[in-house]
Design a protein around this motif. Structure first.
Motif, PDB file in Angstrom:
ATOM      1  N   ALA A 167      -7.745   1.831   0.013  1.00  0.00           N
ATOM      2  CA  ALA A 167      -6.725   0.818  -0.252  1.00  0.00           C
ATOM      3  C   ALA A 167      -5.679   1.373  -1.209  1.00  0.00           C
ATOM      4  CB  ALA A 167      -7.370  -0.432  -0.839  1.00  0.00           C
ATOM      5  N   THR A 168      -4.436   0.999  -0.968  1.00  0.00           N
ATOM      6  CA  THR A 168      -3.345   1.432  -1.842  1.00  0.00           C
ATOM      7  C   THR A 168      -2.790   0.283  -2.662  1.00  0.00           C
ATOM      8  OG1 THR A 168      -1.599   0.968  -0.231  1.00  0.00           O
ATOM      9  CG2 THR A 168      -2.680   3.119  -0.085  1.00  0.00           C
ATOM     10  N   GLY A 169      -2.978  -0.942  -2.181  1.00  0.00           N
ATOM     11  CA  GLY A 169      -2.378  -2.092  -2.843  1.00  0.00           C
ATOM     12  C   GLY A 169      -0.905  -2.250  -2.535  1.00  0.00           C
ATOM     13  N   ARG A 170      -0.365  -1.340  -1.715  1.00  0.00           N
ATOM     14  CA  ARG A 170       1.054  -1.405  -1.347  1.00  0.00           C
ATOM     15  C   ARG A 170       1.178  -1.972   0.063  1.00  0.00           C
ATOM     16  NH1 ARG A 170       0.493   3.764  -3.301  1.00  0.00           N
ATOM     17  NH2 ARG A 170       0.745   4.640  -1.204  1.00  0.00           N
ATOM     18  N   VAL A 171       1.895  -3.056   0.196  1.00  0.00           N
ATOM     19  CA  VAL A 171       2.037  -3.712   1.493  1.00  0.00           C
ATOM     20  C   VAL A 171       3.506  -3.984   1.782  1.00  0.00           C
ATOM     21  CG1 VAL A 171       1.466  -5.745   2.873  1.00  0.00           C
ATOM     22  CG2 VAL A 171      -0.229  -4.809   1.289  1.00  0.00           C
ATOM     23  N   ARG A 172       3.952  -3.557   2.942  1.00  0.00           N
ATOM     24  CA  ARG A 172       5.261  -3.950   3.453  1.00  0.00           C
ATOM     25  C   ARG A 172       5.036  -5.015   4.523  1.00  0.00           C
ATOM     26  NH1 ARG A 172       8.669   1.666   4.474  1.00  0.00           N
ATOM     27  NH2 ARG A 172       8.726   2.374   2.299  1.00  0.00           N
TER      28      ARG A 172
END
Length: 212
Positions: A167-172
């Motif tokens: 998981a990166t926690g970055r969402v577009r």
């Protein structure tokens, strides 16, 4: 919140269940083979059954506040039939019977949202999917139509390239032609996005495309 999860033994579904439990929700999962879930928790209830078993689906939805569906079709070219479409229709009918209105699920950018603007993915992805995964595309169309035409309060996240990266926690997120949304996204981040839609009202009755 009491959340019923379908597709809980899949790559995204397992992560959805874990995320929900970590966030303090009460979870009910309908699974054919409980051993595949490989998870026990005081706030997890497992109902054994298939999507074709309306009584089992009704049982899984009893007392639920929302549904998260991580169901998806087989990507095998040899796959046939409409099991996932039929199962989604059963879920929708059971939700109405149990007065559960909130549905969160998955689809593909091969299917357009009314808020999209013209985009190359609308032309390329349906052709590629139709050639490579014709039954899967038909299933995705069928299950999406079963939800969007139901009157339910839905959010359907469109994904195109799920990965097993951390998981990166970055969402577009957003709509094609409007927002900068890519293709690849970790399954962990997909699961987190689905769970976040329990309280996020931005995409009610919409199908946002999502990526990292």
């Amino acid at each position: 919140m009491r959340v019923t999860v379908f597709g809980a033994t899949g790559g995204i579904g397992r992560l959805v269940v874990r995320q929900l439990l970590d966030d303090g929700h009460q979870v009910t999962a309908l699974v054919r083979t409980p051993a595949k879930l490989a998870l026990t928790h005081p706030d997890l209830t497992v109902v054994t059954g298939q999507l074709s078993d309306r009584d089992a689906v009704l049982q899984a939805l009893s007392g639920a506040d929302a549904v998260i569906s991580a169901l998806g079709p087989s990507l095998k070219r040899s796959a046939t039939g409409t099991a996932v479409t039929n199962g989604t229709r059963t879920i929708v009918q059971a939700m109405k019977a149990q007065k559960v209105t909130r549905f969160i699920g998955l689809a593909t950018p091969s299917l357009a949202d009314p808020q999209d603007k013209p985009h190359w993915k609308h032309k390329v992805l349906p052709v590629m999917a139709g050639l490579m995964f014709p039954n899967a595309l038909a299933e995705l169309k069928g299950m999406t139509e079963a939800v969007t035409g139901s009157g339910l309060d839905y959010t359907i996240a469109r994904i195109s390239n799920p990965t097993n990266k951390p998981a990166t926690g970055r969402v577009r997120s957003g709509f094609l032609g409007h927002d900068r949304v890519g293709s690849a996204m970790s399954r962990a981040d997909i699961a987190a996005f689905l769970v976040s839609q329990l309280t996020d009202t931005r995409y009610r009755r919409a199908m946002p495309a999502i990526s990292n």
